[in-house]
Write an enzyme that holds these catalytic residues in place. Structure first.
Site, PDB file in Angstrom:
ATOM      1  CD  GLU A  35      -2.833   1.517   0.268  1.00  0.00           C
ATOM      2  OE1 GLU A  35      -2.439   2.532  -0.270  1.00  0.00           O
ATOM      3  OE2 GLU A  35      -3.521   0.789  -0.079  1.00  0.00           O
ATOM      4  CB  SER A  63       0.163  -1.524  -4.807  1.00  0.00           C
ATOM      5  OG  SER A  63      -0.655  -1.458  -5.992  1.00  0.00           O
ATOM      6  CG  HIS A  64      -4.487   2.503  -3.115  1.00  0.00           C
ATOM      7  ND1 HIS A  64      -4.902   2.637  -1.807  1.00  0.00           N
ATOM      8  CD2 HIS A  64      -5.212   3.282  -3.847  1.00  0.00           C
ATOM      9  CE1 HIS A  64      -5.884   3.641  -1.913  1.00  0.00           C
ATOM     10  NE2 HIS A  64      -6.113   3.933  -3.246  1.00  0.00           N
ATOM     11  CG  LEU A  65      -3.770   0.784  -7.986  1.00  0.00           C
ATOM     12  CD1 LEU A  65      -2.725   0.974  -9.079  1.00  0.00           C
ATOM     13  CD2 LEU A  65      -4.974   1.675  -8.091  1.00  0.00           C
TER      14      LEU A  65
END
Length: 85
Positions: A35, A63-65
């Protein structure tokens, strides 16, 4: 609860602790291991403190995605969460 900021409608507001405590339904949070938008341990601690019916998971190699990084896994976990309700 209004999740949108009037100043920037594409970016959600942070919910207050009072708003988080008012959530009276099961919540499933997925965090990416990598993240970059916020500190995962801090978000996990705040969520545990404020949300009663909570399930959380940190997704490895994401990650954030997360839906972009691991779309099949995200779909599988959401369906599993919903089936267990």
């Amino acid at each position: 609860i209004n999740f949108r900021s009037e100043e920037n409608a594409s970016f959600p507001k942070w919910l207050s602790e009072k708003q988080l405590r008012s959530i009276d339904m099961p919540v499933f949070l997925l965090f990416g291991e990598n993240e970059f938008a916020f500190a995962v341990p801090k978000a996990q601690k705040r969520a545990k403190k404020c949300i009663q019916h909570l399930e959380m998971e940190v997704v490895q190699n994401a990650s954030h995605l997360i839906p972009v990084n691991k779309p099949e896994y995200v779909n599988e976990r959401i369906l599993q969460f919903l089936e267990e309700l």
